[in-house]
Write a protein that holds these residues in place. Sequence first.
Motif, PDB file in Angstrom:
ATOM      1  N   LEU A 338      37.755  36.124 -43.980  1.00 17.92           N
ATOM      2  CA  LEU A 338      38.852  36.080 -44.958  1.00 17.92           C
ATOM      3  C   LEU A 338      38.363  36.501 -46.345  1.00 17.92           C
ATOM      4  O   LEU A 338      39.037  37.252 -47.060  1.00 17.92           O
ATOM      5  CB  LEU A 338      39.445  34.673 -45.007  1.00 17.92           C
ATOM      6  CG  LEU A 338      40.303  34.269 -43.800  1.00 17.92           C
ATOM      7  CD1 LEU A 338      40.498  32.763 -43.755  1.00 17.92           C
ATOM      8  CD2 LEU A 338      41.658  34.983 -43.851  1.00 17.92           C
ATOM      9  N   PHE A 343      40.562  37.717 -49.907  1.00 20.87           N
ATOM     10  CA  PHE A 343      41.422  36.551 -50.115  1.00 20.87           C
ATOM     11  C   PHE A 343      40.823  35.616 -51.178  1.00 20.87           C
ATOM     12  O   PHE A 343      39.608  35.421 -51.235  1.00 20.87           O
ATOM     13  CB  PHE A 343      41.588  35.762 -48.813  1.00 20.87           C
ATOM     14  CG  PHE A 343      42.663  36.282 -47.919  1.00 20.87           C
ATOM     15  CD1 PHE A 343      43.867  35.621 -47.813  1.00 20.87           C
ATOM     16  CD2 PHE A 343      42.477  37.441 -47.193  1.00 20.87           C
ATOM     17  CE1 PHE A 343      44.874  36.097 -46.989  1.00 20.87           C
ATOM     18  CE2 PHE A 343      43.474  37.929 -46.365  1.00 20.87           C
ATOM     19  CZ  PHE A 343      44.674  37.265 -46.255  1.00 20.87           C
ATOM     20  N   ILE A 379      46.976  27.741 -50.205  1.00 19.19           N
ATOM     21  CA  ILE A 379      47.258  29.160 -50.399  1.00 19.19           C
ATOM     22  C   ILE A 379      48.307  29.281 -51.497  1.00 19.19           C
ATOM     23  O   ILE A 379      49.379  28.667 -51.406  1.00 19.19           O
ATOM     24  CB  ILE A 379      47.774  29.800 -49.100  1.00 19.19           C
ATOM     25  CG1 ILE A 379      46.826  29.452 -47.944  1.00 19.19           C
ATOM     26  CG2 ILE A 379      47.915  31.306 -49.248  1.00 19.19           C
ATOM     27  CD1 ILE A 379      47.440  29.657 -46.582  1.00 19.19           C
ATOM     28  N   TYR A 390      50.145  36.382 -47.305  1.00 19.96           N
ATOM     29  CA  TYR A 390      48.799  35.819 -47.131  1.00 19.96           C
ATOM     30  C   TYR A 390      48.699  35.061 -45.803  1.00 19.96           C
ATOM     31  O   TYR A 390      47.711  35.189 -45.052  1.00 19.96           O
ATOM     32  CB  TYR A 390      48.462  34.878 -48.282  1.00 19.96           C
ATOM     33  CG  TYR A 390      48.161  35.539 -49.598  1.00 19.96           C
ATOM     34  CD1 TYR A 390      47.659  36.829 -49.661  1.00 19.96           C
ATOM     35  CD2 TYR A 390      48.364  34.850 -50.796  1.00 19.96           C
ATOM     36  CE1 TYR A 390      47.381  37.426 -50.879  1.00 19.96           C
ATOM     37  CE2 TYR A 390      48.078  35.437 -52.020  1.00 19.96           C
ATOM     38  CZ  TYR A 390      47.594  36.728 -52.061  1.00 19.96           C
ATOM     39  OH  TYR A 390      47.317  37.323 -53.259  1.00 19.96           O
TER      40      TYR A 390
END
Length: 576
Positions: A338, A343, A379, A390
């Motif tokens: 990730l 991210f 998130i 996402y």
Amino acid sequence: MLGRAFCRQFVRRPNQLSRNLNAVRFQSSKRLISNGNRFSSFASITGSFTLGSIIGFFLIQEWDSHYSKTQRFPLGSTTPLDQLNPPQYGSSQDLEKCVQEIGKAIGETKVVSTAAAISHHTENGFNIGKPLPDQRPRSVIYVESTEDVSRVMKLATEYRIPVVPFSGGTCLEGSTYSTRECIIINTSKMNQILQVFPDDLDALVQAGVGWQQLNEYLTQQPGLENLMLGCDCGPGAHICGMVNTNASGIGATRYGSMGANIISVKAVLPDGTIIKTKRRPRKSSAGYNLTGLLVGSEGTLAIVTEVTVKLQVRQPFETVAVVQFPTLSDSVQAVSDLFKKGFQFNAIEMLDAKTMECVNKSNQISRTYENVPTLFFKIAGLNKTVVNEYIKELKHIVKLNHCTKVETARSNEEATELFAARKNVLYMMLDYGFNEVHEEAKMWITDFAVPISTMASTLEKVGQLLDTKPLHYMVLGHVGDGNFHCDIFYRPDQYQLVKDVVHQMNKITLDHEGTCSGEHGVGLSKRDFLQEELGKDTIDFMRRLKVSIDPLRILNPDKMIKIDPKDPVDEYLKGI
């Protein structure tokens, strides 16, 4: 009378004395200058003597004898422990006089010597030892300003009294507990938020402000509701302690540790001098990085009294995802994949299978999970659409890493509930220890950190070690920055066993390019680990910094590095 006056003159003027000694010739090649001034023997002096040279020789001996009672300061760039004399602290009578003078200087009401106050400053239930009777503090000074701290330190210097800084009292490695008869400087009443600069995203706060207090204040101020301090360590922690241990917490994955969240520090040095490490610009190349020097110093170099902290902006939309995996290796690899996709998460927290079992047994959550390694993601983004994108990509990547379950929140309330399994796990673990292990069970809370790429293999080795011992344990961590906690339950008679196991865990961590502490600090219990990690020369360099700033060694003695060749801590760490 003439001789005594002559001596006094030169003892006050050591530089002039050194110049006079140039007249003295030495034939021995073993001129002992390891402490800067000492000569090997009178017999090594030869040549023509004048009255001045003879007097000069005895003067240097007298001056050196006087100097060595305070601090030898050898030539060279480091200070090995064996080049120090034991520190010479004031007597119990000196301490009593010092406390009386402090009361006169800053107010009698700020000085507290009750048994309850002393007890509060010697144990919080989470450290592995506590002061022995002759190591306990004698008085607590509740300072209310930088000037109060300065006056106290000037008097402590005059009477040579050890001083231990204290504020929130949430330390886990003995950083704020005394090893000498001493006084405590408690900064918890220095709890004012002095100024907020919303356009610059920073704030000036006193040392005793808690991070939760600051964030609650910001949410209540019109125009500041979306601002916060990004560093969110244990409940009850104060800003000064967070600076002193370079604390982290759940938010460090996105916002970094405390050192990345401060701009400048005002502090009081051991002799009472007040300094400010830099001004308010975020960018500066002006001089030494003194702010960085104080971050992680655990109150051994100065007492932090004010901090300019960076403020972060809350993302408009945030949700929570819970992802379960068959193995630790799968979960850690998913995080690495990730990150490589670019991210940024507000949090990535991991609970191992044993911790999930504890969560399920707690009856404090409405869901039941598999007892397998589990990741909790926060998130966030500009809006729900961005966050949903996402989540879509997250689901794709975790499935490639063999995840067995993905659950995402459908509302703010559900997000809070999902993350509660991680947020409240400490209290669940304490209940588990008392109910499942032993009614007198204690929990040894320790932390380490490794590169993310070595985290899975580190945890596997730690698990293999612990599985061979008659101990209950759980592992959880801030997997986003490679920081993990291994919490071990033990009965009082198992203290030495756990101590040895934690030492072996440190060796495993170092073998995986790690560090003995990601966020708790070194304090008393990890001093040997620090030397194993950095090496003797680096520790000797740290000691050089310590004794150059604090030659009397009165400020938070014995923490992080040894400052006394007759170190008293071994008895301290034999357990409670």
